[in-house]
Motif scaffolding. Structure first.
Motif, PDB file in Angstrom:
ATOM      1  N   SER A 128       0.828  -1.202   0.000  1.00  0.00           N
ATOM      2  CA  SER A 128       0.000   0.000   0.000  1.00  0.00           C
ATOM      3  C   SER A 128       0.864   1.255   0.000  1.00  0.00           C
ATOM      4  CB  SER A 128      -0.927  -0.002   1.217  1.00  0.00           C
ATOM      5  OG  SER A 128      -1.676   1.187   1.270  1.00  0.00           O
ATOM      6  N   LEU A 129       1.865   1.278   0.860  1.00  0.00           N
ATOM      7  CA  LEU A 129       2.761   2.435   0.924  1.00  0.00           C
ATOM      8  C   LEU A 129       3.532   2.608  -0.377  1.00  0.00           C
ATOM      9  CD1 LEU A 129       3.833   4.715   2.701  1.00  0.00           C
ATOM     10  CD2 LEU A 129       5.536   3.118   3.577  1.00  0.00           C
ATOM     11  N   PHE A 130       4.016   1.502  -0.929  1.00  0.00           N
ATOM     12  CA  PHE A 130       4.744   1.549  -2.192  1.00  0.00           C
ATOM     13  C   PHE A 130       3.865   2.110  -3.311  1.00  0.00           C
ATOM     14  CE2 PHE A 130       5.930  -0.438  -6.232  1.00  0.00           C
ATOM     15  CZ  PHE A 130       7.255  -0.027  -6.339  1.00  0.00           C
ATOM     16  N   LEU A 131       2.658   1.559  -3.447  1.00  0.00           N
ATOM     17  CA  LEU A 131       1.752   2.031  -4.501  1.00  0.00           C
ATOM     18  C   LEU A 131       1.321   3.476  -4.278  1.00  0.00           C
ATOM     19  CD1 LEU A 131      -0.411  -1.178  -4.997  1.00  0.00           C
ATOM     20  CD2 LEU A 131       1.251  -0.202  -6.615  1.00  0.00           C
ATOM     21  N   CYS A 132       1.176   3.858  -3.034  1.00  0.00           N
ATOM     22  CA  CYS A 132       0.838   5.247  -2.719  1.00  0.00           C
ATOM     23  C   CYS A 132       1.951   6.180  -3.187  1.00  0.00           C
ATOM     24  CB  CYS A 132       0.606   5.368  -1.218  1.00  0.00           C
ATOM     25  SG  CYS A 132       0.011   6.961  -0.688  1.00  0.00           S
ATOM     26  N   THR A 133       3.191   5.770  -2.948  1.00  0.00           N
ATOM     27  CA  THR A 133       4.339   6.564  -3.385  1.00  0.00           C
ATOM     28  C   THR A 133       4.408   6.632  -4.906  1.00  0.00           C
ATOM     29  OG1 THR A 133       5.530   5.858  -1.407  1.00  0.00           O
ATOM     30  CG2 THR A 133       6.835   6.816  -3.153  1.00  0.00           C
ATOM     31  N   VAL A 134       4.169   5.505  -5.562  1.00  0.00           N
ATOM     32  CA  VAL A 134       4.152   5.485  -7.025  1.00  0.00           C
ATOM     33  C   VAL A 134       3.046   6.395  -7.548  1.00  0.00           C
ATOM     34  CG1 VAL A 134       3.728   4.021  -9.053  1.00  0.00           C
ATOM     35  CG2 VAL A 134       5.231   3.214  -7.231  1.00  0.00           C
ATOM     36  N   ALA A 135       1.883   6.353  -6.910  1.00  0.00           N
ATOM     37  CA  ALA A 135       0.769   7.217  -7.329  1.00  0.00           C
ATOM     38  C   ALA A 135       1.148   8.691  -7.200  1.00  0.00           C
ATOM     39  CB  ALA A 135      -0.479   6.919  -6.493  1.00  0.00           C
TER      40      ALA A 135
END
Length: 137
Positions: free
Chosen positions: A74-81
């Motif tokens: 979730s944190l990784f995808l949030c950062t990518v977003a």
């Protein structure tokens, strides 16, 4: 009405995910200590109830691993977003942020399962106390 996602929206998830991961890590460390103690206790007593507890704790450790995995995803995808929104890929950023939210939901759902398992472990201990209570009555 659907409004465009801005850079601040995914950033709101950062503190929550960080605190959640810290809580998950603390749960893991607490269980690791309990398992070590139960292992030593079992070596001394060979009590089969300890084996049941260890089996339950093994399941809980696996659940915590998945909680952490989904939280980190979730944190990784949030950062990518956030990066995608920053670079102008608005639609892709919105989809990625949605995936981030789904990972967070999955992490919380697994956390709920682990909570149920933790109450099962306490019931194993309470069954001993109840049996002792019943014998004394």
């Amino acid at each position: 009405m659907h409004s465009a996602l801005n850079l601040a929206t995914p950033a709101l998830l950062f503190p929550a995910v960080s605190l959640l991961l810290l809580a998950y890590t603390n749960r893991f460390l607490g269980l690791a200590g309990i398992i070590r103690n139960l292992y030593e206790e079992y070596r001394d007593s060979q009590d089969p109830k300890i084996l049941r507890q260890i089996g339950n704790l093994r399941t809980r450790i696996t659940l915590i691993k998945w909680m952490q995995f989904m939280g980190i995803a979730s944190l990784f995808l949030c950062t990518v977003a956030m990066f995608q929104i920053y670079t102008g890929w608005q639609a892709t950023g919105e989809v990625t942020f949605g995936a981030s939210l789904l990972c967070m939901i999955a992490s919380l759902a697994v956390s709920l399962l682990e909570l149920v398992r933790s109450s099962d472990a306490l019931n194993i201990l309470l069954s001993d106390l109840q049996a002792e209570y019943d014998r004394r009555r």
